[in-house]
Design a protein around this motif. Structure first.
Motif, PDB file in Angstrom:
ATOM      1  N   GLU A 291     -37.311  15.125 -20.415  1.00 32.28           N
ATOM      2  CA  GLU A 291     -38.012  14.035 -21.072  1.00 32.28           C
ATOM      3  C   GLU A 291     -37.649  12.691 -20.451  1.00 32.28           C
ATOM      4  O   GLU A 291     -38.511  11.817 -20.280  1.00 32.28           O
ATOM      5  CB  GLU A 291     -37.692  14.046 -22.567  1.00 32.28           C
ATOM      6  N   ASN A 292     -36.380  12.494 -20.103  1.00 37.12           N
ATOM      7  CA  ASN A 292     -35.989  11.249 -19.447  1.00 37.12           C
ATOM      8  C   ASN A 292     -36.660  11.115 -18.085  1.00 37.12           C
ATOM      9  O   ASN A 292     -37.076  10.027 -17.678  1.00 37.12           O
ATOM     10  CB  ASN A 292     -34.465  11.200 -19.277  1.00 37.12           C
ATOM     11  N   ALA A 293     -36.768  12.232 -17.345  1.00 38.94           N
ATOM     12  CA  ALA A 293     -37.378  12.185 -16.016  1.00 38.94           C
ATOM     13  C   ALA A 293     -38.861  11.858 -16.108  1.00 38.94           C
ATOM     14  O   ALA A 293     -39.393  11.068 -15.320  1.00 38.94           O
ATOM     15  CB  ALA A 293     -37.165  13.514 -15.295  1.00 38.94           C
ATOM     16  N   VAL A 294     -39.581  12.460 -17.083  1.00 36.24           N
ATOM     17  CA  VAL A 294     -41.007  12.171 -17.231  1.00 36.24           C
ATOM     18  C   VAL A 294     -41.207  10.727 -17.679  1.00 36.24           C
ATOM     19  O   VAL A 294     -42.153  10.051 -17.250  1.00 36.24           O
ATOM     20  CB  VAL A 294     -41.648  13.161 -18.222  1.00 36.24           C
ATOM     21  N   ASP A 295     -40.322  10.221 -18.543  1.00 35.76           N
ATOM     22  CA  ASP A 295     -40.394   8.812 -18.951  1.00 35.76           C
ATOM     23  C   ASP A 295     -40.228   7.883 -17.759  1.00 35.76           C
ATOM     24  O   ASP A 295     -40.758   6.770 -17.741  1.00 35.76           O
ATOM     25  CB  ASP A 295     -39.311   8.515 -19.991  1.00 35.76           C
ATOM     26  N   ALA A 296     -39.473   8.349 -16.739  1.00 36.79           N
ATOM     27  CA  ALA A 296     -39.218   7.513 -15.557  1.00 36.79           C
ATOM     28  C   ALA A 296     -40.350   7.590 -14.548  1.00 36.79           C
ATOM     29  O   ALA A 296     -40.221   7.055 -13.443  1.00 36.79           O
ATOM     30  CB  ALA A 296     -37.904   7.940 -14.902  1.00 36.79           C
ATOM     31  N   GLY A 297     -41.451   8.243 -14.893  1.00 39.97           N
ATOM     32  CA  GLY A 297     -42.603   8.296 -14.002  1.00 39.97           C
ATOM     33  C   GLY A 297     -42.504   9.348 -12.922  1.00 39.97           C
ATOM     34  O   GLY A 297     -43.179   9.228 -11.887  1.00 39.97           O
ATOM     35  N   SER A 298     -41.723  10.364 -13.102  1.00 43.34           N
ATOM     36  CA  SER A 298     -41.559  11.392 -12.077  1.00 43.34           C
ATOM     37  C   SER A 298     -42.820  12.245 -11.971  1.00 43.34           C
ATOM     38  O   SER A 298     -43.501  12.516 -12.966  1.00 43.34           O
ATOM     39  CB  SER A 298     -40.369  12.296 -12.422  1.00 43.34           C
ATOM     40  N   THR A 299     -43.119  12.667 -10.758  1.00 43.58           N
ATOM     41  CA  THR A 299     -44.234  13.583 -10.509  1.00 43.58           C
ATOM     42  C   THR A 299     -43.746  14.914  -9.955  1.00 43.58           C
ATOM     43  O   THR A 299     -44.565  15.785  -9.657  1.00 43.58           O
ATOM     44  CB  THR A 299     -45.241  12.971  -9.525  1.00 43.58           C
ATOM     45  N   SER A 300     -42.434  15.077  -9.793  1.00 49.71           N
ATOM     46  CA  SER A 300     -41.878  16.332  -9.297  1.00 49.71           C
ATOM     47  C   SER A 300     -40.488  16.526  -9.895  1.00 49.71           C
ATOM     48  O   SER A 300     -39.634  15.634  -9.808  1.00 49.71           O
ATOM     49  CB  SER A 300     -41.798  16.318  -7.764  1.00 49.71           C
ATOM     50  N   LEU A 301     -40.257  17.684 -10.499  1.00 51.83           N
ATOM     51  CA  LEU A 301     -38.975  18.015 -11.104  1.00 51.83           C
ATOM     52  C   LEU A 301     -38.488  19.340 -10.526  1.00 51.83           C
ATOM     53  O   LEU A 301     -39.202  20.343 -10.573  1.00 51.83           O
ATOM     54  CB  LEU A 301     -39.074  18.139 -12.625  1.00 51.83           C
ATOM     55  N   GLU A 302     -37.282  19.323  -9.962  1.00 51.12           N
ATOM     56  CA  GLU A 302     -36.674  20.520  -9.393  1.00 51.12           C
ATOM     57  C   GLU A 302     -35.415  20.843 -10.197  1.00 51.12           C
ATOM     58  O   GLU A 302     -34.513  20.008 -10.321  1.00 51.12           O
ATOM     59  CB  GLU A 302     -36.325  20.311  -7.926  1.00 51.12           C
ATOM     60  N   ILE A 303     -35.374  22.056 -10.741  1.00 49.34           N
ATOM     61  CA  ILE A 303     -34.287  22.441 -11.641  1.00 49.34           C
ATOM     62  C   ILE A 303     -33.541  23.610 -11.039  1.00 49.34           C
ATOM     63  O   ILE A 303     -34.150  24.587 -10.583  1.00 49.34           O
ATOM     64  CB  ILE A 303     -34.851  22.818 -13.029  1.00 49.34           C
ATOM     65  N   LEU A 304     -32.215  23.528 -11.031  1.00 50.34           N
ATOM     66  CA  LEU A 304     -31.343  24.574 -10.502  1.00 50.34           C
ATOM     67  C   LEU A 304     -30.376  24.992 -11.602  1.00 50.34           C
ATOM     68  O   LEU A 304     -29.738  24.138 -12.233  1.00 50.34           O
ATOM     69  CB  LEU A 304     -30.575  24.059  -9.277  1.00 50.34           C
ATOM     70  N   VAL A 305     -30.262  26.298 -11.824  1.00 44.43           N
ATOM     71  CA  VAL A 305     -29.474  26.819 -12.936  1.00 44.43           C
ATOM     72  C   VAL A 305     -28.490  27.855 -12.412  1.00 44.43           C
ATOM     73  O   VAL A 305     -28.847  28.720 -11.598  1.00 44.43           O
ATOM     74  CB  VAL A 305     -30.385  27.467 -14.004  1.00 44.43           C
ATOM     75  N   LYS A 306     -27.239  27.781 -12.876  1.00 42.81           N
ATOM     76  CA  LYS A 306     -26.210  28.756 -12.514  1.00 42.81           C
ATOM     77  C   LYS A 306     -25.529  29.246 -13.787  1.00 42.81           C
ATOM     78  O   LYS A 306     -25.109  28.437 -14.622  1.00 42.81           O
ATOM     79  CB  LYS A 306     -25.178  28.134 -11.575  1.00 42.81           C
ATOM     80  N   ASP A 307     -25.451  30.559 -13.940  1.00 44.99           N
ATOM     81  CA  ASP A 307     -24.834  31.182 -15.121  1.00 44.99           C
ATOM     82  C   ASP A 307     -25.474  30.688 -16.415  1.00 44.99           C
ATOM     83  O   ASP A 307     -24.785  30.319 -17.370  1.00 44.99           O
ATOM     84  CB  ASP A 307     -23.314  30.934 -15.139  1.00 44.99           C
ATOM     85  N   GLY A 308     -26.797  30.693 -16.427  1.00 45.66           N
ATOM     86  CA  GLY A 308     -27.506  30.297 -17.633  1.00 45.66           C
ATOM     87  C   GLY A 308     -27.349  28.836 -17.998  1.00 45.66           C
ATOM     88  O   GLY A 308     -27.598  28.459 -19.146  1.00 45.66           O
ATOM     89  N   GLY A 309     -26.954  27.991 -17.047  1.00 53.84           N
ATOM     90  CA  GLY A 309     -26.763  26.572 -17.302  1.00 53.84           C
ATOM     91  C   GLY A 309     -25.371  26.203 -17.750  1.00 53.84           C
ATOM     92  O   GLY A 309     -25.053  25.005 -17.858  1.00 53.84           O
ATOM     93  N   LEU A 310     -24.501  27.183 -18.002  1.00 51.90           N
ATOM     94  CA  LEU A 310     -23.141  26.878 -18.444  1.00 51.90           C
ATOM     95  C   LEU A 310     -22.265  26.438 -17.276  1.00 51.90           C
ATOM     96  O   LEU A 310     -21.391  25.578 -17.427  1.00 51.90           O
ATOM     97  CB  LEU A 310     -22.530  28.098 -19.133  1.00 51.90           C
ATOM     98  N   LYS A 311     -22.507  27.023 -16.102  1.00 54.55           N
ATOM     99  CA  LYS A 311     -21.726  26.638 -14.926  1.00 54.55           C
ATOM    100  C   LYS A 311     -22.336  25.434 -14.229  1.00 54.55           C
ATOM    101  O   LYS A 311     -21.627  24.507 -13.828  1.00 54.55           O
ATOM    102  CB  LYS A 311     -21.656  27.817 -13.956  1.00 54.55           C
ATOM    103  N   LEU A 312     -23.651  25.439 -14.071  1.00 61.59           N
ATOM    104  CA  LEU A 312     -24.328  24.322 -13.419  1.00 61.59           C
ATOM    105  C   LEU A 312     -25.738  24.194 -13.963  1.00 61.59           C
ATOM    106  O   LEU A 312     -26.461  25.188 -14.109  1.00 61.59           O
ATOM    107  CB  LEU A 312     -24.377  24.525 -11.897  1.00 61.59           C
ATOM    108  N   LEU A 313     -26.124  22.954 -14.253  1.00 64.61           N
ATOM    109  CA  LEU A 313     -27.483  22.629 -14.672  1.00 64.61           C
ATOM    110  C   LEU A 313     -27.857  21.347 -13.938  1.00 64.61           C
ATOM    111  O   LEU A 313     -27.382  20.263 -14.284  1.00 64.61           O
ATOM    112  CB  LEU A 313     -27.550  22.432 -16.186  1.00 64.61           C
ATOM    113  N   GLN A 314     -28.679  21.488 -12.912  1.00 65.41           N
ATOM    114  CA  GLN A 314     -28.995  20.350 -12.050  1.00 65.41           C
ATOM    115  C   GLN A 314     -30.496  20.110 -12.035  1.00 65.41           C
ATOM    116  O   GLN A 314     -31.285  21.039 -11.900  1.00 65.41           O
ATOM    117  CB  GLN A 314     -28.507  20.624 -10.628  1.00 65.41           C
ATOM    118  N   MET A 315     -30.868  18.834 -12.162  1.00 66.54           N
ATOM    119  CA  MET A 315     -32.281  18.476 -12.121  1.00 66.54           C
ATOM    120  C   MET A 315     -32.473  17.272 -11.218  1.00 66.54           C
ATOM    121  O   MET A 315     -31.740  16.267 -11.317  1.00 66.54           O
ATOM    122  CB  MET A 315     -32.816  18.152 -13.515  1.00 66.54           C
TER     123      MET A 315
END
Length: 720
Positions: free
Chosen positions: A61-85
């Motif tokens: 939601e913060n990224a869309v509020d900032a006018g983003s047109t592309s979101l890349e999400i990376l998840v490790k161990d269900g987001g507990l080890k790493l959650l990167q956007m």
């Protein structure tokens, strides 16, 4: 001895933590202390970031509020080890980085009154602060006017050094415009919460579901989500994809191919909605609900249950719909500050808005529900793959060809086993019917006169009925619903008319054959239709107007002829009383029932309940005369119920005299035309309407008789 034992006994230890103290152990009230700020922050963080997908929701939601047109999400161990956007939005100014993760810091809100006009996703200023208290947070950001990117680390809401011995100031680094947020070791300092998660795959499934919802809704924004270490993305949606294509990519093509658009706007309640909902050909075991209010993904059990109830008359038993709805409501009517995660919102006139949305869905389904998809067994030898056939509820031209399509392989494998013959059901309504064998082809080729009716549309807006008495009558119908019988009529196949004198027709429900009283069905259906469309009936305009008194006198003559042995009545007095009664209530009759009567006593219009079907005007005098003694004019609920029942009786098809017993005898041409038109209307108008909207009540059990069961017939033949 006892004194010595008491002296040697160890001192009593305090009760273990978490044990409730008994009243006799209370020595006095405990002192009230202010919690440590670290405890306060962790409690607040636990309310907002419940699981990894809640953290990701805030970041999206913060990224869309900032006018983003592309979101890349990376998840490790269900987001507990790493959650990167990573996004390509406007970025964050370097001067704002020191207070970025402090509580209640936001660029979207200044005063409390701004909540009444809030138009962005986030506004509370708690998301990043909460994450920094329960995870290691690193942010890399670059604005358009900055010569380089800046990377900062946070802990406990404040800037923190990346490594021991280094300063906590943001570091310059290379980077593209936008922001990259990396959340590592989520809940590392809340071990109880971390141990509560079952598996990484389950958490990733929740993350993928959340990303999929926003990928469907956020037009013009590209989404990609993948697991750490995998080459390809588990979910990828391009920015230029349409909403229907996004549903196809996130869910499946079978769902996307069975969607219909809805659009609704109402200035009175300050809202508009658009979306895509599944038609009657789509059915699943679980409801898929994508609901956005002012572009924020929310949950609403009220809307979900109401939509499911709407679909219950269109889908088979146990079938659930797919629907995506985007509501835009005047911000002044919405309270978004209800739940810490903004998962729930409150808005004004919720009941009326939900009812209007369900009515729109019901209308759209009724317009497109001219065919159903059924599984049929191949008639070719060795053909083990089932095909799809369209069972049209309206007659189709014989020249039309339906191209069969193949179901998914899993369905084909499941259907490869040969079914027992006593379970096979004929479901293709285009096959030859019994009626085609009983009547000459020349009579079937006649066109019904109802097709020649002309309709005009006006700009009158539909009114929402808020009368508690009408709502009570609707509730009475729902409470009296017979589920099994409703399923029979919802999924039936029309077989033919058995006796138009006794008003009996045959229908097939599953492997069973039923004889039904279509007069009783029609009366119940038109009564329910009157309740559903109360105050919004169409109008049958009479030209020239008819004299109400003359019609009532004709009705009195008909009543006198039908019941010559009854006690003598002063029919002139009856006609005068009924005429005065109707004229005195003409405003109410016009507003609620579209029954318009002039001050001079002329009948100007009648209510139109169904397009393509008009009642027999031969019953009009009797209908008007019965409105006097058979309508309870002194009680509101009784008045509405009794009037709608009389109106339903007026709309019930006529019972025709039996045809000539001898085949050589010629039937009157006018009566033959009436019979042909009646048969066409019953088959092509009434029974399809029963299939779509009739709620079968327990009273209809008297008019439904099972006469054959395929399984029972097989047992009889086996004994022979």
């Amino acid at each position: 001895m006892s004194d010595a034992m008491e002296q040697d006994a160890p001192p009593s230890s305090p009760p273990p933590r978490g044990t409730k103290r008994k009243a006799d152990e209370m020595t006095g009230p405990r002192r009230i202390r202010a919690l440590h700020q670290d405890v306060v922050n962790k409690i607040a963080a636990g309310e907002i970031i419940v699981s990894p997908f809640h953290a990701l929701k805030e970041l999206i939601e913060n990224a869309v509020d900032a006018g983003s047109t592309s979101l890349e999400i990376l998840v490790k161990d269900g987001g507990l080890k790493l959650l990167q956007m990573t996004d390509n939005g406007c970025g964050i100014n370097k001067d704002d980085l020191p207070i970025l993760c402090e509580r209640f810091t936001t660029s979207k809100l200044k005063a409390f009154e701004d909540l009444t006009s809030i138009g962005t996703y986030g506004f509370r200023g708690e998301a990043l602060a909460s994450i920094s208290h329960i995870a290691h947070l690193a942010i890399t950001t670059k604005t358009a006017d900055s010569s380089c990117a800046w990377r900062a680390h946070y802990a406990g809401g404040h800037l923190a050094p990346a490594k021991a011995g280094q300063t906590s100031d943001p570091k310059a680094c290379a980077g593209r415009q936008g922001t990259q947020i990396a959340v590592e070791d989520l809940f590392y300092n809340v071990p109880t919460r971390r141990r509560a998660f079952r598996s990484a795959s389950e958490e990733y499934a929740k993350i993928a579901d959340m990303v999929g919802k926003y990928a469907v809704h956020c037009k013009g924004v590209a989404f990609s989500c993948k697991k750490h270490g995998e080459a390809g993305a588990g979910l990828a949606v391009p920015a230029n994809a349409s909403v229907k294509d996004r549903i196809r990519m996130v869910y499946n093509s079978a769902t996307a191919n069975e969607l219909i658009e809805i659009e609704l706007q109402n200035d009175q309640y300050g809202f508009k909605t658009d979306g895509l909902v599944s038609n009657a050909n789509h059915s699943s075991k679980k409801t898929t609900c994508l609901l956005f209010i002012n572009h924020r993904a929310v949950d609403s059990s009220v809307i979900k249950k109401a939509v499911e109830q709407t679909y219950s008359t269109f889908l088979p038993k146990g079938g659930k719909p797919f629907f995506y709805l985007s509501l835009e409501i005047d911000p002044a009517r919405v309270d978004v500050n209800v739940h810490p995660t903004k998962r729930e919102v409150n808005f004004l006139n919720e009941e009326e808005i939900v009812e209007m949305i369900c009515d729109e869905i019901r209308t759209r389904l009724g317009k497109v529900d001219t065919s159903r998809t059924f599984m049929t067994q191949s008639l070719l030898s060795g053909g083990k793959t089932p095909s799809i056939s369209k069972a049209a509820t309206l007659p189709e031209d014989d020249s039309m060809e339906v191209t069969p399509t193949i179901k998914r392989p899993s369905t084909a494998r499941a259907a490869s086993q040969r079914p027992y013959e006593n379970n096979l059901i004929r479901t293709d309504a285009k096959s030859r019917k019994i009626t085609s064998m009983l009547q000459a082809q020349s009579t079937l080729s006649r066109e019904p006169t109802s097709d020649d009716l002309q309709y005009e549309y006006n700009d009158k807006e539909a009114t929402i009925c808020r009368l508690s008495t009408v709502k009570e009558l609707r509730a009475d119908v729902r409470e009296n619903m017979h589920n099994e019988l409703t399923d029979v009529y919802t999924n039936h196949t029309f077989v033919g008319i058995v006796d138009d004198c006794k008003r009996i027709a045959a229908i097939q429900g599953g492997v069973k054959l039923f004889l039904v009283d279509y007069g009783m069905l029609s009366a119940e259906y038109f009564y329910q239709l009157g309740l559903t469309d109360f105050g919004n009936f169409g109008t049958i305009r009479l030209g020239p107007p008819l004299s109400l008194r003359e019609l009532l006198e004709m009705g009195a003559e008909q009543m006198r002829a039908q019941e010559p042995d009854t006690v003598e009545l002063d029919w002139d007095e009856v006609v005068s009383a009924v005429s005065e009664q109707l004229i005195s209530r003409r405003d109410m009759l016009t507003e609620y029932f579209s029954l318009e009567i002039s001050e001079e006593g002329d009948l100007l219009s009648l209510p139109l309940l169904m397009k393509g079907y008009s009642p027999s005007l031969a019953k009009l005098p009797t209908f008007l005369l019965r409105l006097g003694p058979h309508v309870d004019w002194n009680d509101e609920k009784g008045c509405f119920a009794s009037f709608l029942k009389e109106l339903a009786s007026f709309y019930v098809p006529d019972a025709l005299p039996p045809p000539p017993a001898s085949k050589d005898a010629d039937e009157d041409e006018e009566l033959a035309n009436r019979r042909d038109e009646l048969h066409r209307t019953i088959e092509n108008v009434l029974f399809p309407a029963f299939k779509g909207r009739l709620v079968a009540t327990r009273g209809l059990l008297k008019g439904t008789v099972q006469v054959a069961n395929l399984k029972g017939l097989y047992r009889v033949f086996e004994r022979c």
